[in-house]
Design a protein around this motif. Structure first.
Motif, PDB file in Angstrom:
ATOM      1  N   ARG A  74       0.855  -1.182   0.000  1.00  0.00           N
ATOM      2  CA  ARG A  74       0.000   0.000   0.000  1.00  0.00           C
ATOM      3  C   ARG A  74       0.893   1.235   0.000  1.00  0.00           C
ATOM      4  O   ARG A  74       2.014   1.201   0.522  1.00  0.00           O
ATOM      5  N   ALA A  75       0.400   2.312  -0.524  1.00  0.00           N
ATOM      6  CA  ALA A  75       1.197   3.539  -0.651  1.00  0.00           C
ATOM      7  C   ALA A  75       1.720   4.005   0.705  1.00  0.00           C
ATOM      8  O   ALA A  75       2.896   4.376   0.823  1.00  0.00           O
ATOM      9  N   ASP A  76       0.878   4.006   1.735  1.00  0.00           N
ATOM     10  CA  ASP A  76       1.339   4.486   3.043  1.00  0.00           C
ATOM     11  C   ASP A  76       2.388   3.554   3.633  1.00  0.00           C
ATOM     12  O   ASP A  76       3.339   4.006   4.267  1.00  0.00           O
ATOM     13  N   ALA A  77       2.258   2.256   3.416  1.00  0.00           N
ATOM     14  CA  ALA A  77       3.250   1.305   3.919  1.00  0.00           C
ATOM     15  C   ALA A  77       4.578   1.479   3.180  1.00  0.00           C
ATOM     16  O   ALA A  77       5.655   1.439   3.791  1.00  0.00           O
ATOM     17  N   LEU A  78       4.497   1.705   1.878  1.00  0.00           N
ATOM     18  CA  LEU A  78       5.721   1.902   1.090  1.00  0.00           C
ATOM     19  C   LEU A  78       6.429   3.195   1.493  1.00  0.00           C
ATOM     20  O   LEU A  78       7.647   3.206   1.669  1.00  0.00           O
ATOM     21  N   SER A  79       5.670   4.262   1.678  1.00  0.00           N
ATOM     22  CA  SER A  79       6.318   5.523   2.051  1.00  0.00           C
ATOM     23  C   SER A  79       6.984   5.404   3.421  1.00  0.00           C
ATOM     24  O   SER A  79       8.101   5.899   3.612  1.00  0.00           O
ATOM     25  N   THR A  80       6.338   4.736   4.365  1.00  0.00           N
ATOM     26  CA  THR A  80       6.939   4.513   5.686  1.00  0.00           C
ATOM     27  C   THR A  80       8.206   3.688   5.559  1.00  0.00           C
ATOM     28  O   THR A  80       9.228   3.991   6.192  1.00  0.00           O
ATOM     29  N   LEU A  81       8.165   2.659   4.741  1.00  0.00           N
ATOM     30  CA  LEU A  81       9.330   1.797   4.540  1.00  0.00           C
ATOM     31  C   LEU A  81      10.487   2.573   3.904  1.00  0.00           C
ATOM     32  O   LEU A  81      11.642   2.419   4.298  1.00  0.00           O
ATOM     33  N   ILE A  82      10.170   3.428   2.956  1.00  0.00           N
ATOM     34  CA  ILE A  82      11.209   4.241   2.315  1.00  0.00           C
ATOM     35  C   ILE A  82      11.856   5.174   3.342  1.00  0.00           C
ATOM     36  O   ILE A  82      13.088   5.259   3.423  1.00  0.00           O
ATOM     37  N   VAL A  83      11.046   5.863   4.139  1.00  0.00           N
ATOM     38  CA  VAL A  83      11.582   6.788   5.130  1.00  0.00           C
ATOM     39  C   VAL A  83      12.469   6.050   6.128  1.00  0.00           C
ATOM     40  O   VAL A  83      13.580   6.494   6.448  1.00  0.00           O
ATOM     41  N   ARG A  84      12.012   4.907   6.616  1.00  0.00           N
ATOM     42  CA  ARG A  84      12.817   4.129   7.573  1.00  0.00           C
ATOM     43  C   ARG A  84      14.134   3.675   6.950  1.00  0.00           C
ATOM     44  O   ARG A  84      15.183   3.713   7.604  1.00  0.00           O
ATOM     45  N   THR A  85      14.075   3.253   5.710  1.00  0.00           N
ATOM     46  CA  THR A  85      15.287   2.750   5.048  1.00  0.00           C
ATOM     47  C   THR A  85      16.266   3.889   4.781  1.00  0.00           C
ATOM     48  O   THR A  85      17.477   3.729   4.973  1.00  0.00           O
ATOM     49  N   VAL A  86      15.771   5.037   4.382  1.00  0.00           N
ATOM     50  CA  VAL A  86      16.639   6.200   4.163  1.00  0.00           C
ATOM     51  C   VAL A  86      17.282   6.619   5.489  1.00  0.00           C
ATOM     52  O   VAL A  86      18.480   6.916   5.540  1.00  0.00           O
ATOM     53  N   ARG A  87      16.504   6.626   6.569  1.00  0.00           N
ATOM     54  CA  ARG A  87      17.073   6.978   7.879  1.00  0.00           C
ATOM     55  C   ARG A  87      18.165   5.982   8.289  1.00  0.00           C
ATOM     56  O   ARG A  87      19.202   6.373   8.825  1.00  0.00           O
ATOM     57  N   ALA A  88      17.946   4.711   8.022  1.00  0.00           N
ATOM     58  CA  ALA A  88      18.967   3.700   8.337  1.00  0.00           C
ATOM     59  C   ALA A  88      20.218   3.938   7.498  1.00  0.00           C
ATOM     60  O   ALA A  88      21.346   3.787   7.986  1.00  0.00           O
ATOM     61  N   ALA A  89      20.049   4.334   6.239  1.00  0.00           N
ATOM     62  CA  ALA A  89      21.202   4.640   5.387  1.00  0.00           C
ATOM     63  C   ALA A  89      21.938   5.868   5.923  1.00  0.00           C
ATOM     64  O   ALA A  89      23.175   5.921   5.907  1.00  0.00           O
ATOM     65  N   MET A  90      21.190   6.848   6.429  1.00  0.00           N
ATOM     66  CA  MET A  90      21.813   8.034   7.023  1.00  0.00           C
ATOM     67  C   MET A  90      22.625   7.647   8.257  1.00  0.00           C
ATOM     68  O   MET A  90      23.728   8.158   8.463  1.00  0.00           O
TER      69      MET A  90
END
Length: 124
Positions: A74-90
């Motif tokens: 779902r769009a909201d699940a994907l956006s949350t996953l993207i944000v979490r993954t970007v933060r982990a990369a940071m």
């Protein structure tokens, strides 16, 4: 005028030259550290591999890969996953940058702590 035992112009000049040489070495080391940090890329992958994010030391997103499985979220699940993954990369990029500073200036040095503080604030 007799030369004082406390003032030797040759010794003073040698100290100044040594200070200049040491400053030049520190400046060169700082440039090398900066170049290494500029090359850092933090990478993180979501738990099931739907998202892979790559950021530079400033947190700028450099690459984002989405698997076919990501498109089924779902769009909201994907956006949350993207944000979490970007933060982990940071966080990965931050760890790498601080490690470079620790190697160059000593673990826990003032410059390493300052960088860590700046990166921690950026993550908030």
């Amino acid at each position: 005028m007799p030369m004082s035992a406390f003032y030797d112009p040759d010794e003073a000049l040698a100290r100044v030259e040594a200070d200049i040489a040491a400053a030049q070495e520190r400046a060169s080391a700082a440039q090398e550290v900066r170049a290494k940090i500029d090359e850092v890329r933090g990478v993180a992958r979501s738990e099931r591999g739907e998202v892979v994010a790559q950021v530079d030391p400033t947190g700028l997103l450099r690459d984002l890969e989405l698997s076919d499985a990501a498109t089924r979220l779902r769009a909201d699940a994907l956006s949350t996953l993207i944000v979490r993954t970007v933060r982990a990369a940071m966080q990965d990029a931050s760890r790498q940058a601080v490690a470079i500073m620790d190697d160059a200036f000593g673990a826990g040095s003032a410059v390493s702590r300052q960088l860590q503080d700046e990166l921690d604030q950026r993550m908030r």
